[in-house]
Design a protein around this motif. Sequence first.
Motif, short mmCIF file in Angstrom:
data_model
loop_
_atom_site.label_atom_id
_atom_site.label_comp_id
_atom_site.label_asym_id
_atom_site.label_seq_id
_atom_site.Cartn_x
_atom_site.Cartn_y
_atom_site.Cartn_z
N THR A 82 7.83 13.09 -0.48
CA THR A 82 8.07 12.75 0.92
C THR A 82 9.43 12.07 0.98
O THR A 82 10.06 11.84 -0.06
CB THR A 82 7.00 11.78 1.48
OG1 THR A 82 7.22 10.48 0.95
CG2 THR A 82 5.59 12.26 1.17
N ARG A 84 9.89 9.07 1.43
CA ARG A 84 9.73 7.74 0.84
C ARG A 84 9.51 7.76 -0.66
O ARG A 84 9.73 6.76 -1.33
CB ARG A 84 8.58 7.02 1.51
CG ARG A 84 8.86 6.77 2.99
CD ARG A 84 7.73 6.09 3.66
NE ARG A 84 7.56 4.76 3.10
CZ ARG A 84 6.47 4.04 3.23
NH1 ARG A 84 5.46 4.50 3.92
NH2 ARG A 84 6.39 2.84 2.70
N VAL A 103 9.73 5.67 -5.90
CA VAL A 103 10.34 5.62 -4.57
C VAL A 103 11.56 6.52 -4.54
O VAL A 103 12.14 6.83 -5.58
CB VAL A 103 10.73 4.18 -4.17
CG1 VAL A 103 9.51 3.30 -4.04
CG2 VAL A 103 11.73 3.60 -5.12
N TRP A 112 9.82 -0.94 -7.61
CA TRP A 112 8.61 -0.61 -6.87
C TRP A 112 7.40 -0.86 -7.76
O TRP A 112 7.50 -0.93 -8.97
CB TRP A 112 8.63 0.82 -6.36
CG TRP A 112 8.60 1.87 -7.42
CD1 TRP A 112 7.50 2.52 -7.92
CD2 TRP A 112 9.72 2.42 -8.13
NE1 TRP A 112 7.87 3.42 -8.90
CE2 TRP A 112 9.22 3.37 -9.04
CE3 TRP A 112 11.10 2.19 -8.10
CZ2 TRP A 112 10.05 4.10 -9.89
CZ3 TRP A 112 11.91 2.91 -8.95
CH2 TRP A 112 11.39 3.85 -9.82
#
Length: 187
Positions: A82, A84, A103, A112
């Motif tokens: 995606t 993100r 990420v 992250w």
Amino acid sequence: MLALCAVAGARAEQDLYNPLAVGLRWDVDVEMKTPGGATVQGSAVREITGTETINNLSYFVVRTSFTGLPNMRNMTMYRRKTARGIYAINAVDKEKREYLEAVLPLNVGQSWKTVIFSSVIVSTVEAKESVTAGGKTYENCIKVIYKTDNGPSGSYYQAPDVGNVLETTAIDGAVFKFTLKSFSGLK
């Protein structure tokens, strides 16, 4: 990796460091140093064999098989991109729980957390540098270091348009080194 992008049979939206497309294949040399100091040589093959829809989302099916390494089990993961990040599901998870694997975009200094079952993994993009793996030098690699609260820790290098080319992981006193031997299938 860029907004939900896996249409059955299609290639995922491109991010430089994490190619996802049906037909990709990574052949890897694996060296395991046991807690007792012995060294075991083996190999692994990671292939993206197709796509599958889970909970109305399309994932790439990523199969990894090992040869010559005792106690290493073959595995299947489901991955999607995606805007993100990269999201994954482990095939052994009966509940098909998705977790954030990385990420996006990957930038030096970025960190992250990934939660898998009861483990928390903290990953940080440490540097952008060249690395030599399997007799080939890869430029502009992203180096990621990771530490798990109750499990493996290590680092890996992601090369543009190739993905993981070199990884070192410490698990239960053993140290594994994964070195890319060959990569194919990207069109």
